[in-house]
Design a protein around this motif. Structure first.
Motif, PDB file in Angstrom:
ATOM      1  N   LYS A 188      64.674  62.194 104.816  1.00  0.00           N
ATOM      2  CA  LYS A 188      64.431  60.944 104.068  1.00  0.00           C
ATOM      3  C   LYS A 188      65.274  59.788 104.611  1.00  0.00           C
ATOM      4  O   LYS A 188      64.758  58.703 104.868  1.00  0.00           O
ATOM      5  CB  LYS A 188      64.750  61.134 102.563  1.00  0.00           C
ATOM      6  N   SER A 189      66.575  60.033 104.751  1.00  0.00           N
ATOM      7  CA  SER A 189      67.474  58.957 105.214  1.00  0.00           C
ATOM      8  C   SER A 189      67.088  58.515 106.618  1.00  0.00           C
ATOM      9  O   SER A 189      67.055  57.319 106.918  1.00  0.00           O
ATOM     10  CB  SER A 189      68.926  59.424 105.229  1.00  0.00           C
ATOM     11  N   THR A 190      66.788  59.488 107.459  1.00  0.00           N
ATOM     12  CA  THR A 190      66.415  59.196 108.848  1.00  0.00           C
ATOM     13  C   THR A 190      65.156  58.334 108.882  1.00  0.00           C
ATOM     14  O   THR A 190      65.097  57.319 109.588  1.00  0.00           O
ATOM     15  CB  THR A 190      66.175  60.535 109.592  1.00  0.00           C
ATOM     16  N   VAL A 191      64.163  58.716 108.117  1.00  0.00           N
ATOM     17  CA  VAL A 191      62.894  57.967 108.069  1.00  0.00           C
ATOM     18  C   VAL A 191      63.127  56.566 107.502  1.00  0.00           C
ATOM     19  O   VAL A 191      62.616  55.571 108.027  1.00  0.00           O
ATOM     20  CB  VAL A 191      61.846  58.749 107.238  1.00  0.00           C
ATOM     21  N   GLU A 198      55.294  64.597 108.707  1.00  0.00           N
ATOM     22  CA  GLU A 198      55.707  65.941 109.075  1.00  0.00           C
ATOM     23  C   GLU A 198      56.844  65.788 110.084  1.00  0.00           C
ATOM     24  O   GLU A 198      56.645  65.241 111.163  1.00  0.00           O
ATOM     25  CB  GLU A 198      54.498  66.679 109.661  1.00  0.00           C
ATOM     26  N   ASN A 199      58.047  66.230 109.712  1.00  0.00           N
ATOM     27  CA  ASN A 199      59.244  65.896 110.485  1.00  0.00           C
ATOM     28  C   ASN A 199      59.889  67.103 111.165  1.00  0.00           C
ATOM     29  O   ASN A 199      61.108  67.193 111.245  1.00  0.00           O
ATOM     30  CB  ASN A 199      60.258  65.180 109.574  1.00  0.00           C
ATOM     31  N   SER A 200      59.070  68.037 111.668  1.00  0.00           N
ATOM     32  CA  SER A 200      59.708  69.172 112.342  1.00  0.00           C
ATOM     33  C   SER A 200      59.925  68.901 113.830  1.00  0.00           C
ATOM     34  O   SER A 200      60.683  69.602 114.487  1.00  0.00           O
ATOM     35  CB  SER A 200      58.901  70.458 112.141  1.00  0.00           C
TER      36      SER A 200
END
Ligand code: ADP
Length: 207
Positions: free
Chosen positions: A19-22, A178-180
């Protein structure tokens, strides 16, 4: 008075989903980001009516030597006591909601992102215009959490157990990132969502 009410995108996802990264990536594109964890800390900062209310309910023992709220002690007190937890939440949640709304009203942009880790768990979905879920498989989530925080695998897993499932979040999502993969894979998707949110904000004629 003001017609400049931004379109509100609630960003949620499990611990360590990104979340923070996005949100940082959106902020780099110019979108205002409101962090509800930060609001939650601000409403009980020393000298606030929020802290006074918590002390009135829980006693001076809840403060550390600097007169700040001792969060660990607070968590320990409410951990196995649902009534006490409810009492604490009754004090904090309205303050957090009001503090967040104040920041939304001051955003000065067609849309804003509000990062709400427990959006699904706390039933906040209808308080935002759109829900963006950051999703990763549990194994990736655990690996990133233990690399970021000083937690064991079982501690990370226990936190995840206490949170909504991927399916529960997917059920309320309007958009899913999708953050993998690497961050570079996410950036074009974030740019596309940014453009979409600007469009949606315009269509909602809120700005
Ligand atoms: P959250 O805010 O949802 O708890 P973070 O944004 O802090 O999650 O991400 C958790 C950890 O994973 C951080 O250390 C972050 O740097 C890292 N991370 C996030 N997204 C990626 C990615 N796409 N690739 C590699 N590491 C990532």
């Amino acid at each position: 008075m003001s017609a400049l009410v931004p379109y509100v995108v609630g960003v949620t996802g499990g611990i360590g989903s990104g979340k923070s990264t996005v949100c940082e990536e959106f902020a780099a594109l110019g979108a205002p980001v409101i962090d509800t964890d930060q609001v939650a800390r601000a409403v009980v900062a020393p000298g606030t009516p929020g802290l006074a209310a918590v002390v009135a309910a829980f006693g001076q023992d809840i403060l550390n030597d600097q007169g700040e709220l001792d969060r660990r002690r607070m968590r320990q007190q409410v951990f196995a006591n649902p009534a006490l937890r409810q009492q604490l939440e009754a004090i904090l949640h309205p303050l957090i909601r009001a503090g967040t709304q104040e920041k939304i009203d001051a955003a000065g942009y067609p849309y804003c992102l509000v990062c709400i880790p427990l959006l699904v768990e706390r039933g906040g979905v209808n308080r935002v215009d759109r829900v963006l879920v950051i999703d990763v498989p549990e194994a990736v989530q655990i690996a990133r959490v233990i690399a970021r925080d000083e937690l064991t695998v079982s501690e990370a897993a226990a936190i995840m157990q206490s949170q909504a499932s991927r399916e529960q979040r997917a059920a309320v999502a309007n958009d899913v990132l999708e953050n993998s993969g690497p961050l570079s894979a996410l950036r074009p998707q974030i740019a596309a969502l940014h453009a979409r949110y600007l469009q949606l904000a315009q269509a909602a004629r809120k700005f």
